[in-house]
Every structure is written in structure tokens, then in C-alpha cells.
Design an enzyme around this catalytic site. Structure first.
Site, mmCIF file in Angstrom:
data_model
loop_
_atom_site.group_PDB
_atom_site.id
_atom_site.type_symbol
_atom_site.label_atom_id
_atom_site.label_comp_id
_atom_site.label_asym_id
_atom_site.label_seq_id
_atom_site.Cartn_x
_atom_site.Cartn_y
_atom_site.Cartn_z
ATOM 1 N N SER A 36 65.312 50.918 -16.110
ATOM 2 C CA SER A 36 65.854 50.589 -14.801
ATOM 3 C C SER A 36 66.618 51.804 -14.289
ATOM 4 C CB SER A 36 66.788 49.386 -14.898
ATOM 5 O OG SER A 36 67.391 49.113 -13.640
ATOM 6 N N PHE A 102 54.568 50.119 -0.341
ATOM 7 C CA PHE A 102 54.628 51.213 -1.313
ATOM 8 C C PHE A 102 56.089 51.390 -1.692
ATOM 9 C CE2 PHE A 102 55.147 55.899 -1.981
ATOM 10 C CZ PHE A 102 54.381 56.012 -3.137
ATOM 11 N N GLN A 173 44.060 55.506 -6.046
ATOM 12 C CA GLN A 173 43.148 54.466 -6.528
ATOM 13 C C GLN A 173 42.266 54.924 -7.681
ATOM 14 O OE1 GLN A 173 44.104 51.706 -6.062
ATOM 15 N NE2 GLN A 173 43.044 50.622 -4.415
ATOM 16 N N ASN A 195 44.892 66.033 -6.135
ATOM 17 C CA ASN A 195 45.917 66.937 -6.629
ATOM 18 C C ASN A 195 45.540 67.315 -8.063
ATOM 19 O OD1 ASN A 195 46.827 64.832 -8.347
ATOM 20 N ND2 ASN A 195 48.375 64.173 -6.873
ATOM 21 N N THR A 223 45.253 70.209 -4.323
ATOM 22 C CA THR A 223 46.611 70.611 -3.975
ATOM 23 C C THR A 223 47.428 70.759 -5.251
ATOM 24 O OG1 THR A 223 47.239 68.289 -3.651
ATOM 25 C CG2 THR A 223 46.513 69.515 -1.717
ATOM 26 N N GLY A 228 50.582 75.858 -4.088
ATOM 27 C CA GLY A 228 49.579 75.949 -3.040
ATOM 28 C C GLY A 228 48.348 75.112 -3.283
ATOM 29 N N GLY A 256 50.863 65.414 0.684
ATOM 30 C CA GLY A 256 49.418 65.582 0.562
ATOM 31 C C GLY A 256 48.663 65.062 1.764
ATOM 32 N N ASP A 257 49.137 63.968 2.353
ATOM 33 C CA ASP A 257 48.493 63.422 3.550
ATOM 34 C C ASP A 257 48.622 64.391 4.722
ATOM 35 O OD1 ASP A 257 47.995 61.133 2.043
ATOM 36 O OD2 ASP A 257 49.790 60.114 2.757
#
Length: 337
Positions: A36, A102, A173, A195, A223, A228, A256-257
Site C-alpha cells: 500500500s 485508469f 493490452q 516502448n 520509444t 529518445g 507516449g500518446d
């Protein structure tokens, strides 16, 4: 080029842990983990990979088609996306389920532990990409982002049937997809995004070597955070593009998006892979410096300054006509409170 972006639409719950996860995890007790983390802060933001990428494309002056499933609470989010230049007409709105959630905790080393609740995203499998294309007009590219697994497979197969180039971006996913599903989503992709960790996971789950993956895709973009981006195409040397540096990293969710949005915008403008990746890296740094995946302010002058400092003034001058052409539109898309 009209780009359809398929994938998740979500609400992000972002927390910050003022320590290091690695110091709390015992290597000899990984089979029985019960942890936790007391977080210092909580930010609730709009997110989802497809929505993030589509909004980035919209802010760059394109009109992407968002393809995904959202919940009964989507109306305000939809208005935000439309104001950012995103076509939301293809979003399926559930009558019973809430938009996906999320939940992510980030430590002081920018490591993350996250959980994703699908919610209405499960209904994405009921969306027919062929009907979307018929309504929206000819599609130049479809990005297959992280989504309900059945939806990812269906959209990929439909893109092949329609002979529309597609980009595979399975990301989170990959942990959920089986071998046949991974192979279906990747086989024949014009672009593959991962990535570093996802690249290893993809080869493991697909049962292919890196060379065998390159045999099956056009270009593989990986990525690497502060190191880089690597761009690989079969028979060509690896192209490495440095990240745009920052001294003010805040939260990595959505970085990343943002890269994908910049890269795909460059592709739509017929830029070289290297130039497209440089724009993607610049957008990624903007997101890294803000909390939330869509809260960044995209100012063309600032973006060109960063590009010039990272890649040289000649590169900034080469991008300037295109970015200046959309400057007026971008000025009106600043996020509201």
C-alpha cells in the site's frame, strides 16, 4: 490524410508517491505481494490512449476520427474533444456503463504502477470500422490502439479488408492479448509502436524474434524515454532520434500518446520519419511537463524554439511553415479549468 484513431477513452486518476517503489518491493517475496502506497496528491483528468492521440492530432490542425466506446458520463468529455478538433461521431456511448478508468501511481523515479477498469470500453467490439469509414470518408490510416481485445482484432481485420493502412499500437493490452491476437494486430502493419518493455513483451507473446517482427511490419518505432526513439525498417540502419530535453519533468502519463500524435501528424504531411519523430518528441516533452495527458498548452512558437534547441535551427525552419499554418487554430485550443 484522414486518420481514424481507435482505442480507449478513459478518465485518469493520477497519484504521486513521494518515494521509490523499488525500495518497497522485496525481490525474494514477489510471489506474495501486499503493498500500500500513501500518495501525496490526486489529480483526476481526461485520458485514454485513443482520446489522447486524437486530441494531439486535432491540436496540430488535423481532424482525426475518434473510434471507441465511452459511458453515460461522456457528454462533457465529448464537448472538450470536439473543441480540440476531434470528430467524435463514431464514439459509441453506452447506456449502462461508465467510461473506463485508469488509476496510476507514480514514484519519484517516474516509475508507475497502474490499474485499468474497462467499463464501457467493452462495447467497442460492437463498432464497425467499415461504417465509420463510410460516414467519415476515405481514411488514409487507422491507428489500432489499446482497446477491448476483440475490438482491436476486429478493427485490424476490417482495415485489411478495406485496404486501409494501419498502425499497430497494442501498448498496455499486450499483457492481455494471446499469441494469435498479437499476431493478428501486428501482421501487415504499416507502423508498429512500442516502448522498450513492450517490444520485449511483444516478441515473447507473439513467439517471433525481432527480425521476424520486422519481416511483418513496415516500420517499427520504439520509444525509450529520456533516451529518445529508435526507428527500424527491414534492410535499413536503425534511425535514432534524441528526446527533447527538459529540466521540469512532472508526470509521464500520456507522453507516449503525445509522441504518436506528433509522429502521425508528420506522416500525414509527408515528412520523413526522422522529422516526424522529432515533432513527436517535442510534443512528448510538453506532456511530461504537465499533470494530465491533455492539459498541456501547445504554442507553435515555443514548440519551434524547443525543436531548434534540440535539433538545430535548420530543422525548426523546416517545420515552421506547417506549424505556423495551424497556429491560429492552436491558439484557441488552450485547456480550460
Amino acid at each position: 490524410m484522414r486518420i481514424a484513431v481507435t482505442g480507449s477513452i478513459a478518465t485518469d486518476h493520477l497519484m504521486a508517491f513521494p518515494g521509490k517503489f523499488a525500495e518497497q518491493i522485496l525481490a525474494d517475496s514477489l510471489e506474495r505481494v501486499s503493498l500500500s502506497f500513501l500518495a501525496d496528491s490526486l489529480e483526476v483528468r481526461r485520458g485514454g490512449v485513443a482520446a489522447n492521440i486524437a486530441l494531439g492530432l486535432g491540436r496540430l490542425g488535423l481532424t482525426p476520427v475518434l473510434v471507441g466506446a465511452a459511458g453515460v458520463d461522456f457528454a462533457e468529455y465529448a464537448a472538450w474533444l470536439r473543441a480540440g478538433g476531434v470528430d467524435t461521431d463514431a464514439v459509441r456511448v453506452s447506456t449502462t456503463l461508465h467510461t473506463a478508468r485508469f488509476v496510476c501511481t507514480t514514484d519519484t523515479e517516474q516509475n508507475q504502477i497502474a490499474t485499468f477498469y474497462a467499463g464501457a470500453m467493452a462495447e467497442a467490439r460492437d463498432i464497425d470500422l467499415a461504417e465509420v469509414a463510410e460516414r467519415a470518408g476515405p481514411l488514409g490510416l487507422v491507428l489500432i490502439g489499446a482497446d477491448d481485445p476483440a475490438a482491436m482484432v476486429r478493427h485490424t481485420e476490417t482495415a485489411r479488408r478495406l485496404a486501409v493502412p494501419f498502425a499497430a499500437d497494442p501498448s498496455q493490452q499486450l499483457a492481455r492479448l494471446g499469441r494469435d491476437e498479437v499476431r493478428t494486430v501486428v501482421e501487415g502493419a504499416a507502423y508498429l509502436f512500442t516502448n522498450e518493455y513492450e517490444a520485449a513483451l511483444l516478441t515473447d507473446h507473439a513467439g517471433w524474434s525481432e527480425a521476424e517482427v520486422l519481416d511483418r511490419v513496415g516500420t517499427w518505432i520504439t520509444t525509450r524515454g529520456a533516451d529518445g526513439v529508435e526507428i527500424r525498417t527491414q534492410g535499413a540502419p536503425v534511425l535514432r532520434v534524441a528526446a527533447v530535453p527538459t529540466g521540469d519533468a512532472v508526470e509521464p502519463t500520456g507522453v507516449g500518446d503525445a509522441f504518436r500524435a506528433g509522429f502521425l501528424a508528420g506522416v500525414s504531411w509527408d515528412w520523413s520519419h526522422e522529422r516526424a519523430a522529432r515533432l513527436g518528441c517535442a510534443l512528448a516533452t510538453l506532456v511530461l511537463e504537465s499533470v494530465g495527458t491533455q492539459e498541456y498548452r501547445l504554442d507553435p512558437a515555443d514548440l519551434l524554439r524547443r525543436i531548434g534547441e534540440a535539433y538545430g535551427p535548420a530543422e525548426a525552419r523546416a517545420m515552421e511553415p506547417r506549424l505556423s499554418a495551424v497556429a491560429a487554430g492552436l491558439a484557441g485550443l488552450a485547456p480550460s479549468a
